[in-house]
Design an enzyme around this catalytic site. Structure first.
Site, PDB file in Angstrom:
ATOM      1  N   ASP A  83      48.723  46.955  35.817  1.00 34.83           N
ATOM      2  CA  ASP A  83      50.132  46.554  35.917  1.00 34.83           C
ATOM      3  C   ASP A  83      50.863  47.304  37.035  1.00 34.83           C
ATOM      4  O   ASP A  83      52.084  47.287  37.102  1.00 34.83           O
ATOM      5  CB  ASP A  83      50.847  46.770  34.583  1.00 34.83           C
TER       6      ASP A  83
ATOM      7  N   HIS B 244      50.688  50.634  37.628  1.00 36.13           N
ATOM      8  CA  HIS B 244      51.104  52.019  37.390  1.00 36.13           C
ATOM      9  C   HIS B 244      50.272  52.993  38.216  1.00 36.13           C
ATOM     10  O   HIS B 244      49.104  52.756  38.509  1.00 36.13           O
ATOM     11  CB  HIS B 244      51.122  52.375  35.898  1.00 36.13           C
TER      12      HIS B 244
HETATM   13  C1  GLP Z   1      45.049  55.422  33.538  1.00 38.64           C
HETATM   14  C2  GLP Z   1      45.489  56.637  34.344  1.00 38.64           C
HETATM   15  C3  GLP Z   1      45.753  56.281  35.793  1.00 38.64           C
HETATM   16  C4  GLP Z   1      44.613  55.445  36.326  1.00 38.64           C
HETATM   17  C5  GLP Z   1      44.510  54.145  35.547  1.00 38.64           C
HETATM   18  C6  GLP Z   1      43.424  53.213  36.056  1.00 38.64           C
HETATM   19  O1  GLP Z   1      46.083  54.725  32.961  1.00 38.64           O
HETATM   20  N1  GLP Z   1      46.649  57.275  33.816  1.00 38.64           N
HETATM   21  O2  GLP Z   1      45.897  57.486  36.554  1.00 38.64           O
HETATM   22  O3  GLP Z   1      44.825  55.153  37.694  1.00 38.64           O
HETATM   23  O4  GLP Z   1      44.221  54.496  34.206  1.00 38.64           O
HETATM   24  O5  GLP Z   1      42.193  53.611  35.534  1.00 38.64           O
HETATM   25  P1  GLP Z   1      40.788  53.115  36.076  1.00 38.64           P
HETATM   26  O6  GLP Z   1      40.571  53.860  37.353  1.00 38.64           O
HETATM   27  O7  GLP Z   1      39.819  53.528  35.015  1.00 38.64           O
HETATM   28  O8  GLP Z   1      40.886  51.651  36.266  1.00 38.64           O
END
Ligand code: GLP
Length: 261
Positions: A136, A138
């Protein structure tokens, strides 16, 4: 913003690892910003390879985590403290006490957030912040409509993020904490170099919105567009939604290699 399209996550991870290695050569006491999630894993693997080859040391470096769940014990296997310990700290030569994270079990959580920002400032700020991106948009745990000027604070996760992260809690969304502490978008923006990594077609829409969409609190990762030194390292899958993909390939191919990221 510079966008680098690597052949795969291994070579992309190695490019980001090279940037960290170059930074440590220039400043062995550099301050790093570490991220959790699966995306940074190829970067951490690359750092471990360099460490074993004797070309990289964290002995004088310091590091700060981006975020932490509220309420999980520090030794809970999914606390970000534990995740970073397993993925990075235990595999490199950080000095004890040189890696800090937000205190998600503090009695006074708001005071802990303020203390965390103050400790980053007292360390001289973060030289290089590694970032992943949520589906989303973030960064850290700054969910949509997070103020682009926000500081480290308490946040409530969206159900979408809790669903995304349930895979780390045996698929049980109810086990994913509702609250977190995260560095704010403004805090993250104070790092001197931002390096966002993303791999696979499932990240293509998020990467396109981050790089080519409007700057908007609805998509906090778009704040990277305001940063004087932001680098997005992705693979072909994650690049598949970019309208300017060919331009990014051309600029990277033409870039003098001594310049690094
Ligand atoms: C979590 C973390 C983020 C990260 C996101 C995506 O929510 N707080 O810092 O970027 O997940 O994770 P992934 O890299 O496993 O897709």
């Amino acid at each position: 913003m510079e966008v680098v399209i690597a052949a795969d996550s291994t070579s992309g991870g190695s490019l980001a690892g090279q940037a960290i290695s170059d930074l440590l050569q220039a400043r062995p006491d550099a301050v790093l910003g570490l991220a959790t999630g699966s995306s940074p894993a190829p970067v951490y693997d690359d750092l471990v390879t360099r460490f074993h080859a004797g070309t990289l040391s964290m002995a004088r470096a310091r590091a700060f985590l981006l975020d932490e769940y509220v309420g999980l014990a520090p030794d809970h296997p999914q606390s970000y403290r534990s995740v970073i310990e397993r993925a990075v700290v235990s595999r490199l030569d950080f000095r004890p006490g040189s890696v800090s994270g937000p205190d998600g079990r503090a009695g006074d959580l708001l005071a802990a957030c303020a203390r965390y920002d103050a400790s980053i400032a007292a360390a001289g700020g973060i030289d290089l912040q590694l970032l992943g991106i949520g589906s989303d948009g973030h960064i850290g745990f700054n969910e949509p409509v997070s103020s682009l000027g926000s500081r480290t604070r308490l946040k409530t996760l969206t159900n979408r993020t809790r669903r995304d992260n349930a895979r780390f809690f045996d698929g049980d969304i109810d086990a994913v904490p509702v609250h977190v502490i995260t560095q704010g978008v403004g805090t993250i923006g104070e790092a001197r170099h931002l390096v966002l990594v993303a791999w696979g077609a499932e990240k293509a829409a998020a990467v396109a919105a981050c790089v080519e969409g409007p700057v908007t609190a609805m998509f906090p990762a778009s704040a990277l567009q305001l940063h004087p030194h932001a680098t997005v390292v992705i693979d072909e899958g994650a690049a598949s939604g970019l309208r300017l993909a060919d331009y990014f390939r051309e600029t990277w191919a033409a870039k003098p290699k001594w310049q690094g990221l």
